[in-house]
Design a protein around this motif. Sequence first.
Motif, PDB file in Angstrom:
ATOM      1  N   ASP A  62       0.894  -1.424  -0.417  1.00  0.00           N
ATOM      2  CA  ASP A  62       0.071   0.241  -0.060  1.00  0.00           C
ATOM      3  C   ASP A  62       1.126   1.508   0.147  1.00  0.00           C
ATOM      4  N   GLY A  63       1.986   1.538   0.939  1.00  0.00           N
ATOM      5  CA  GLY A  63       2.813   2.640   0.945  1.00  0.00           C
ATOM      6  C   GLY A  63       3.937   2.318  -0.467  1.00  0.00           C
ATOM      7  N   ALA A  64       3.879   1.703  -1.028  1.00  0.00           N
ATOM      8  CA  ALA A  64       4.902   1.162  -1.657  1.00  0.00           C
ATOM      9  C   ALA A  64       3.934   2.512  -3.445  1.00  0.00           C
ATOM     10  N   ARG A  65       2.572   1.826  -3.370  1.00  0.00           N
ATOM     11  CA  ARG A  65       1.934   2.003  -4.325  1.00  0.00           C
ATOM     12  C   ARG A  65       1.584   3.807  -4.464  1.00  0.00           C
ATOM     13  N   LYS A  66       1.615   3.951  -2.961  1.00  0.00           N
ATOM     14  CA  LYS A  66       1.305   6.138  -3.315  1.00  0.00           C
ATOM     15  C   LYS A  66       2.101   5.960  -3.175  1.00  0.00           C
ATOM     16  N   VAL A  67       3.373   5.576  -3.062  1.00  0.00           N
ATOM     17  CA  VAL A  67       4.719   6.027  -3.453  1.00  0.00           C
ATOM     18  C   VAL A  67       4.432   6.472  -4.924  1.00  0.00           C
ATOM     19  N   PHE A  68       4.679   4.598  -5.874  1.00  0.00           N
ATOM     20  CA  PHE A  68       4.869   5.429  -6.788  1.00  0.00           C
ATOM     21  C   PHE A  68       3.108   5.932  -7.830  1.00  0.00           C
ATOM     22  N   ASP A  69       2.349   6.324  -7.585  1.00  0.00           N
ATOM     23  CA  ASP A  69       1.494   6.945  -7.642  1.00  0.00           C
ATOM     24  C   ASP A  69       1.401   8.365  -7.863  1.00  0.00           C
ATOM     25  N   ARG A  70       2.248   8.566  -6.865  1.00  0.00           N
ATOM     26  CA  ARG A  70       2.726   9.997  -6.505  1.00  0.00           C
ATOM     27  C   ARG A  70       4.252  10.646  -7.438  1.00  0.00           C
ATOM     28  N   MET A  71       4.939   9.568  -7.666  1.00  0.00           N
ATOM     29  CA  MET A  71       6.123  10.048  -8.754  1.00  0.00           C
ATOM     30  C   MET A  71       5.478  10.511 -10.103  1.00  0.00           C
ATOM     31  N   ALA A  72       6.126  12.472 -10.365  1.00  0.00           N
ATOM     32  CA  ALA A  72       6.021  12.750 -11.059  1.00  0.00           C
ATOM     33  C   ALA A  72       6.258  12.612 -12.449  1.00  0.00           C
ATOM     34  N   VAL A  73       7.969  11.488 -11.874  1.00  0.00           N
ATOM     35  CA  VAL A  73       8.394  10.697 -13.509  1.00  0.00           C
ATOM     36  C   VAL A  73       8.763   9.574 -12.931  1.00  0.00           C
ATOM     37  N   ARG A  74       8.483   8.635 -13.737  1.00  0.00           N
ATOM     38  CA  ARG A  74       8.793   6.795 -14.162  1.00  0.00           C
ATOM     39  C   ARG A  74       9.566   6.828 -14.723  1.00  0.00           C
ATOM     40  N   SER A  75      10.257   6.111 -14.669  1.00  0.00           N
ATOM     41  CA  SER A  75      11.168   4.908 -15.656  1.00  0.00           C
ATOM     42  C   SER A  75      10.966   3.581 -15.217  1.00  0.00           C
ATOM     43  N   CYS A  76      11.650   2.569 -16.469  1.00  0.00           N
ATOM     44  CA  CYS A  76      11.568   1.327 -15.942  1.00  0.00           C
ATOM     45  C   CYS A  76      11.528   0.955 -15.184  1.00  0.00           C
ATOM     46  N   VAL A  77      12.535   0.739 -14.112  1.00  0.00           N
ATOM     47  CA  VAL A  77      13.106   0.605 -12.520  1.00  0.00           C
ATOM     48  C   VAL A  77      11.892   0.743 -11.803  1.00  0.00           C
ATOM     49  N   SER A  78      11.214   2.323 -11.844  1.00  0.00           N
ATOM     50  CA  SER A  78       9.964   2.084 -10.831  1.00  0.00           C
ATOM     51  C   SER A  78       8.277   1.042 -11.519  1.00  0.00           C
ATOM     52  N   TRP A  79       8.082   0.929 -12.279  1.00  0.00           N
ATOM     53  CA  TRP A  79       7.275   0.074 -13.193  1.00  0.00           C
ATOM     54  C   TRP A  79       8.205  -1.213 -12.744  1.00  0.00           C
ATOM     55  N   ASN A  80       9.277  -2.035 -12.779  1.00  0.00           N
ATOM     56  CA  ASN A  80       9.362  -3.439 -12.392  1.00  0.00           C
ATOM     57  C   ASN A  80      10.252  -3.605 -11.171  1.00  0.00           C
ATOM     58  N   THR A  81      10.396  -2.202 -10.486  1.00  0.00           N
ATOM     59  CA  THR A  81      10.454  -2.293  -9.012  1.00  0.00           C
ATOM     60  C   THR A  81       8.941  -3.210  -8.393  1.00  0.00           C
ATOM     61  N   MET A  82       7.749  -2.139  -9.052  1.00  0.00           N
ATOM     62  CA  MET A  82       6.452  -2.298  -8.152  1.00  0.00           C
ATOM     63  C   MET A  82       5.589  -3.476  -8.540  1.00  0.00           C
ATOM     64  N   ILE A  83       6.682  -4.280  -9.639  1.00  0.00           N
ATOM     65  CA  ILE A  83       6.560  -5.499 -10.267  1.00  0.00           C
ATOM     66  C   ILE A  83       7.402  -6.211  -9.433  1.00  0.00           C
ATOM     67  N   LEU A  84       8.247  -6.257  -9.049  1.00  0.00           N
ATOM     68  CA  LEU A  84       9.213  -7.254  -8.024  1.00  0.00           C
ATOM     69  C   LEU A  84       8.375  -7.103  -6.751  1.00  0.00           C
TER      70      LEU A  84
END
Length: 103
Positions: A62-84
Motif C-alpha cells: 500500500d505504501g509502495a503504491r502510494k509512492v509510485f502513484d505520486r511519482m511525477a516521473v517514472r522509469s522502467c526501474v519504477s515499474w519493475n520495482t513495483m512488479i518485484l
Amino acid sequence: MRKLRVSADGFTFPLVIRVCALMCSRKLCKSVHGHVVEMGFQWNLRVGNELVGVYGKIGRMDGARKVFDRMAVRSCVSWNTMILGYALNYDCHGASEMLMGFY
C-alpha cells in the motif's frame, strides 16, 4: 551527518533507504521517508524508486503504491520495482496488473 550539519542529497537517501530495507524496520523506513519529504526529495526519481522498493521489501505494498502513484516521473526501474514488490509479497494479481499497465 546531521550532527556534522552535512545535508543528505539525492545520492545519500537511496543508500539510507536501502539499509532500512535490509534492517526490515518499518518504523525506520517511515522515519526516513518523513525526512525525504521534509527535505523535498520525494520528487527525485532514484529516491522514489528506492522508497517503492523498501515498502515492497517490508511487505507494505500500500505504501509502495502510494509512492509510485505520486511519482511525477517514472522509469522502467519504477515499474519493475513495483512488479518485484508484488511478486515478493506473493501477489500475482497485483504484479500482472502492473505489467499490463506498463504496456
